[in-house]
Motif scaffolding. Structure first.
Motif, PDB file in Angstrom:
ATOM      1  N   VAL A  25       0.832  -1.207   0.000  1.00 57.95           N
ATOM      2  CA  VAL A  25       0.000   0.000   0.000  1.00 57.95           C
ATOM      3  C   VAL A  25       0.864   1.254   0.000  1.00 57.95           C
ATOM      4  CG1 VAL A  25      -1.687   1.342   1.331  1.00 57.95           C
ATOM      5  CG2 VAL A  25      -1.980  -1.131   1.052  1.00 57.95           C
ATOM      6  N   ILE A  26       1.849   1.304   0.884  1.00 59.69           N
ATOM      7  CA  ILE A  26       2.731   2.480   0.965  1.00 59.69           C
ATOM      8  C   ILE A  26       3.487   2.666  -0.349  1.00 59.69           C
ATOM      9  CG2 ILE A  26       4.815   3.381   2.083  1.00 59.69           C
ATOM     10  CD1 ILE A  26       3.694   2.113   4.728  1.00 59.69           C
ATOM     11  N   GLY A  27       4.027   1.591  -0.883  1.00 62.66           N
ATOM     12  CA  GLY A  27       4.760   1.673  -2.147  1.00 62.66           C
ATOM     13  C   GLY A  27       3.891   2.185  -3.288  1.00 62.66           C
ATOM     14  N   ASN A  28       2.667   1.677  -3.382  1.00 53.16           N
ATOM     15  CA  ASN A  28       1.779   2.108  -4.463  1.00 53.16           C
ATOM     16  C   ASN A  28       1.357   3.561  -4.321  1.00 53.16           C
ATOM     17  OD1 ASN A  28       1.700  -0.188  -6.118  1.00 53.16           O
ATOM     18  ND2 ASN A  28       0.274  -1.193  -4.728  1.00 53.16           N
ATOM     19  N   LYS A  29       1.066   3.995  -3.098  1.00 55.09           N
ATOM     20  CA  LYS A  29       0.691   5.399  -2.883  1.00 55.09           C
ATOM     21  C   LYS A  29       1.838   6.333  -3.271  1.00 55.09           C
ATOM     22  CE  LYS A  29      -2.259   7.195  -0.702  1.00 55.09           C
ATOM     23  NZ  LYS A  29      -3.347   8.035  -1.187  1.00 55.09           N
ATOM     24  N   LEU A  30       3.037   6.017  -2.832  1.00 51.82           N
ATOM     25  CA  LEU A  30       4.169   6.902  -3.105  1.00 51.82           C
ATOM     26  C   LEU A  30       4.606   6.838  -4.570  1.00 51.82           C
ATOM     27  CD1 LEU A  30       6.221   6.510   0.177  1.00 51.82           C
ATOM     28  CD2 LEU A  30       4.599   8.303  -0.467  1.00 51.82           C
ATOM     29  N   LYS A  31       4.425   5.686  -5.193  1.00 49.10           N
ATOM     30  CA  LYS A  31       4.743   5.552  -6.616  1.00 49.10           C
ATOM     31  C   LYS A  31       3.873   6.494  -7.447  1.00 49.10           C
ATOM     32  CE  LYS A  31       4.054   1.444  -7.989  1.00 49.10           C
ATOM     33  NZ  LYS A  31       4.031   0.034  -8.412  1.00 49.10           N
ATOM     34  N   ARG A  32       2.655   6.736  -6.974  1.00 50.78           N
ATOM     35  CA  ARG A  32       1.743   7.659  -7.658  1.00 50.78           C
ATOM     36  C   ARG A  32       1.929   9.107  -7.205  1.00 50.78           C
ATOM     37  NH1 ARG A  32      -2.018   3.250  -6.661  1.00 50.78           N
ATOM     38  NH2 ARG A  32      -2.789   4.379  -4.861  1.00 50.78           N
ATOM     39  N   GLY A  33       2.912   9.346  -6.334  1.00 50.90           N
ATOM     40  CA  GLY A  33       3.165  10.705  -5.861  1.00 50.90           C
ATOM     41  C   GLY A  33       2.109  11.210  -4.898  1.00 50.90           C
ATOM     42  N   GLU A  34       1.528  10.302  -4.095  1.00 54.94           N
ATOM     43  CA  GLU A  34       0.465  10.665  -3.163  1.00 54.94           C
ATOM     44  C   GLU A  34       0.950  10.539  -1.718  1.00 54.94           C
ATOM     45  OE1 GLU A  34      -2.709   7.965  -4.105  1.00 54.94           O
ATOM     46  OE2 GLU A  34      -2.957   8.784  -6.117  1.00 54.94           O
ATOM     47  N   PRO A  35       1.446  11.630  -1.124  1.00 55.49           N
ATOM     48  CA  PRO A  35       1.850  11.563   0.290  1.00 55.49           C
ATOM     49  C   PRO A  35       0.627  11.403   1.190  1.00 55.49           C
ATOM     50  CG  PRO A  35       2.042  13.804  -0.521  1.00 55.49           C
ATOM     51  CD  PRO A  35       1.646  12.952  -1.694  1.00 55.49           C
ATOM     52  N   PHE A  36       0.838  10.872   2.397  1.00 50.14           N
ATOM     53  CA  PHE A  36      -0.265  10.581   3.307  1.00 50.14           C
ATOM     54  C   PHE A  36       0.285  10.333   4.706  1.00 50.14           C
ATOM     55  CE2 PHE A  36       1.425   6.777   1.545  1.00 50.14           C
ATOM     56  CZ  PHE A  36       1.426   5.853   2.568  1.00 50.14           C
ATOM     57  N   TYR A  37      -0.602  10.357   5.695  1.00 49.83           N
ATOM     58  CA  TYR A  37      -0.230   9.984   7.055  1.00 49.83           C
ATOM     59  C   TYR A  37      -0.344   8.474   7.218  1.00 49.83           C
ATOM     60  CZ  TYR A  37      -0.214  14.767   8.744  1.00 49.83           C
ATOM     61  OH  TYR A  37       0.086  16.084   8.943  1.00 49.83           O
ATOM     62  N   PHE A  38       0.542   7.910   8.022  1.00 48.26           N
ATOM     63  CA  PHE A  38       0.469   6.506   8.417  1.00 48.26           C
ATOM     64  C   PHE A  38       0.466   6.516   9.938  1.00 48.26           C
ATOM     65  CE2 PHE A  38       3.219   2.481   9.002  1.00 48.26           C
ATOM     66  CZ  PHE A  38       2.107   1.712   9.299  1.00 48.26           C
ATOM     67  N   GLN A  39      -0.563   5.910  10.541  1.00 46.88           N
ATOM     68  CA  GLN A  39      -0.671   5.922  11.999  1.00 46.88           C
ATOM     69  C   GLN A  39      -0.917   4.523  12.537  1.00 46.88           C
ATOM     70  OE1 GLN A  39      -4.231   7.794  13.678  1.00 46.88           O
ATOM     71  NE2 GLN A  39      -4.932   8.126  11.571  1.00 46.88           N
ATOM     72  N   TRP A  40      -0.573   4.328  13.802  1.00 50.73           N
ATOM     73  CA  TRP A  40      -0.756   3.044  14.470  1.00 50.73           C
ATOM     74  C   TRP A  40      -0.879   3.269  15.961  1.00 50.73           C
ATOM     75  CZ3 TRP A  40       3.639   4.714  12.060  1.00 50.73           C
ATOM     76  CH2 TRP A  40       4.709   5.036  12.896  1.00 50.73           C
ATOM     77  N   LYS A  41      -1.437   2.257  16.631  1.00 51.60           N
ATOM     78  CA  LYS A  41      -1.516   2.280  18.087  1.00 51.60           C
ATOM     79  C   LYS A  41      -0.182   1.798  18.642  1.00 51.60           C
ATOM     80  CE  LYS A  41      -6.429   1.587  18.646  1.00 51.60           C
ATOM     81  NZ  LYS A  41      -7.484   0.765  19.240  1.00 51.60           N
ATOM     82  N   ASP A  42       0.332   2.516  19.621  1.00 51.64           N
ATOM     83  CA  ASP A  42       1.587   2.126  20.256  1.00 51.64           C
ATOM     84  C   ASP A  42       1.336   1.058  21.305  1.00 51.64           C
ATOM     85  OD1 ASP A  42       3.243   3.943  18.828  1.00 51.64           O
ATOM     86  OD2 ASP A  42       2.552   5.559  20.114  1.00 51.64           O
ATOM     87  N   ASP A  43       2.276   0.182  21.458  1.00 53.00           N
ATOM     88  CA  ASP A  43       2.188  -0.866  22.470  1.00 53.00           C
ATOM     89  C   ASP A  43       2.250  -0.244  23.863  1.00 53.00           C
ATOM     90  OD1 ASP A  43       3.740  -3.115  24.217  1.00 53.00           O
ATOM     91  OD2 ASP A  43       2.495  -4.017  22.643  1.00 53.00           O
ATOM     92  N   ALA A  44       1.555  -0.852  24.802  1.00 51.08           N
ATOM     93  CA  ALA A  44       1.541  -0.351  26.179  1.00 51.08           C
ATOM     94  C   ALA A  44       2.939  -0.325  26.781  1.00 51.08           C
ATOM     95  CB  ALA A  44       0.608  -1.195  27.036  1.00 51.08           C
ATOM     96  N   THR A  45       3.814  -1.227  26.329  1.00 54.96           N
ATOM     97  CA  THR A  45       5.186  -1.259  26.868  1.00 54.96           C
ATOM     98  C   THR A  45       6.006  -0.040  26.450  1.00 54.96           C
ATOM     99  OG1 THR A  45       6.014  -2.550  24.996  1.00 54.96           O
ATOM    100  CG2 THR A  45       5.222  -3.785  26.908  1.00 54.96           C
ATOM    101  N   THR A  46       5.540   0.677  25.421  1.00 58.90           N
ATOM    102  CA  THR A  46       6.249   1.882  24.992  1.00 58.90           C
ATOM    103  C   THR A  46       5.488   3.143  25.381  1.00 58.90           C
ATOM    104  OG1 THR A  46       5.222   1.854  22.802  1.00 58.90           O
ATOM    105  CG2 THR A  46       7.331   0.694  23.033  1.00 58.90           C
ATOM    106  N   GLY A  47       4.510   2.996  26.273  1.00 63.19           N
ATOM    107  CA  GLY A  47       3.779   4.157  26.752  1.00 63.19           C
ATOM    108  C   GLY A  47       2.369   4.269  26.235  1.00 63.19           C
ATOM    109  N   GLY A  48       1.971   3.377  25.324  1.00 55.68           N
ATOM    110  CA  GLY A  48       0.611   3.427  24.794  1.00 55.68           C
ATOM    111  C   GLY A  48       0.404   4.607  23.872  1.00 55.68           C
ATOM    112  N   GLY A  49      -0.847   4.959  23.656  1.00 59.52           N
ATOM    113  CA  GLY A  49      -1.178   6.064  22.756  1.00 59.52           C
ATOM    114  C   GLY A  49      -1.105   5.628  21.310  1.00 59.52           C
TER     115      GLY A  49
END
Length: 107
Positions: A25-49
Motif C-alpha cells: 500500500v505504501i509503495g503504491n501510494k508513493l509511486k503515484r506521488g500521493e503523500p499521506f499519514y500513516f498511523q498506528w496504536k503504540d504498544d503499552a510497553t512503549t507508553g501506549g497512545g
C-alpha cells in the motif's frame, strides 16, 4: 514479527503478514506521488497512545522482515488498507477481511 523503520528514529513492530500488506500500500501510494499519514496504536510497553508519520517520496523508511518466506497477500485487505490511506486521517491497520482469497505473490 517484522519492523517498520521511519527516518532511523521511529521503529514499530508488525507481524510479517501485516507488514507485507503495508509495504504494498505504501509503495503504491508513493509511486503515484500521493503523500499521506500513516498511523498506528503504540504498544503499552512503549507508553501506549498512538503515533503518526508523514509518508512522502523523500522520506527514509524500511521494512525489516524476520520470517524467511514472503507472506501471501489478500487483495480484499489491500483494498481496505488503500481505502484508509486515501482518507484524511491516513493509513492505519484494519482487520483482515475473513474469507478473502490470498495470493502468494508480492504486489
Amino acid at each position: 514479527m517484522g519492523e517498520f523503520i521511519y527516518e532511523d528514529l521511529v521503529r514499530v513492530d508488525f507481524e510479517d503478514r501485516v507488514l507485507a500488506h503495508l509495504q504494498v500500500v505504501i509503495g503504491n501510494k508513493l509511486k503515484r506521488g500521493e503523500p499521506f499519514y500513516f498511523q498506528w496504536k503504540d504498544d503499552a510497553t512503549t507508553g501506549g497512545g498512538r503515533s503518526s508519520v508523514w509518508m512522502h517520496p523523500a522520506a527514509s523508511f524500511a521494512f525489516k522482515y524476520y520470517g524467511g518466506r514472503p507472506p501471501s497477500l489478500n487483495r480484499a485487505w489491500l483494498d481496505a488498507l488503500i481505502y484508509t490511506a486515501n482518507a484524511p486521517h491516513g493509513l492505519y491497520v484494519v482487520p483482515e477481511p475473513q474469507g478473502s482469497s490470498a495470493s502468494p505473490e508480492w504486489g
